[in-house]
Scaffold this motif. Sequence first.
Motif, mmCIF file in Angstrom:
data_model
loop_
_atom_site.group_PDB
_atom_site.id
_atom_site.type_symbol
_atom_site.label_atom_id
_atom_site.label_comp_id
_atom_site.label_asym_id
_atom_site.label_seq_id
_atom_site.Cartn_x
_atom_site.Cartn_y
_atom_site.Cartn_z
ATOM 1 N N VAL A 1 0.644 5.160 -60.371
ATOM 2 C CA VAL A 1 1.651 6.192 -60.619
ATOM 3 C C VAL A 1 0.907 7.417 -61.121
ATOM 4 O O VAL A 1 0.168 7.331 -62.113
ATOM 5 N N VAL A 2 1.082 8.549 -60.431
ATOM 6 C CA VAL A 2 0.349 9.762 -60.777
ATOM 7 C C VAL A 2 1.344 10.897 -61.009
ATOM 8 O O VAL A 2 2.177 11.178 -60.153
ATOM 9 N N LEU A 3 1.234 11.535 -62.165
ATOM 10 C CA LEU A 3 2.044 12.714 -62.490
ATOM 11 C C LEU A 3 1.126 13.926 -62.423
ATOM 12 O O LEU A 3 0.068 13.948 -63.056
ATOM 13 N N THR A 4 1.520 14.916 -61.622
ATOM 14 C CA THR A 4 0.626 16.024 -61.340
ATOM 15 C C THR A 4 1.350 17.361 -61.329
ATOM 16 O O THR A 4 2.559 17.413 -61.149
ATOM 17 N N ALA A 5 0.595 18.422 -61.504
ATOM 18 C CA ALA A 5 1.159 19.773 -61.427
ATOM 19 C C ALA A 5 1.244 20.244 -59.984
ATOM 20 O O ALA A 5 2.074 21.082 -59.653
ATOM 21 N N SER A 6 0.385 19.705 -59.105
ATOM 22 C CA SER A 6 0.413 20.116 -57.699
ATOM 23 C C SER A 6 0.109 18.928 -56.801
ATOM 24 O O SER A 6 -0.581 17.991 -57.208
#
Length: 184
Positions: free
Chosen positions: A112-117
């Motif tokens: 699970v990856v939370l990213t700005a872009s």
Amino acid sequence: MSVSPENPAGDVVVLVGNPAAGSRTGAVARAVATGLVADRPAAPVVIELADLGSALCSPEDGRVARARDVVRHARVLVVATPVYKAGYTGVLKLFLDGLEPTALASTVAVPVVLTASSAHGVTADLQLRLVLQAVGAHLPVPSFVLEEHRLDRLPDSVDAWQQSHGRVVSAVASAVRLEEVGVR
């Protein structure tokens, strides 16, 4: 905290690799994991690496050893990280580096990856998947990658991901366990 393969409390484990406890990354990971345990009696076990702090640098620390033991015995491991400098976090790297090459041979991992872009999410996802494979994890489905500006749509995003991939995660996790106990 001790979990064995026979203990359903270790069925789904969430490993939050954010250096800050109570993060949005952890909330996203819990949402994904909750969907994976919808048909199970036990809630996911959550390990916040931020709670281990500098102990992650001490291989002999009992709390870190117990956390690694819980991770080793997970049927499904949801591994969450925010993107920092186009990669996954250092605390997650420290934790995963302490696992032996076959530690997750009986585990299905869901990054699970939370990213700005989206560009950074892909980079972190690729890096994280490679490390999870290096410790033996099975990765049968695409990662759950969410851009921060879509956090308000988290329930819909999780539902869509679960509809597409939840059954596959469960089926592969069951098959891996059956193979482990010698049923073919």
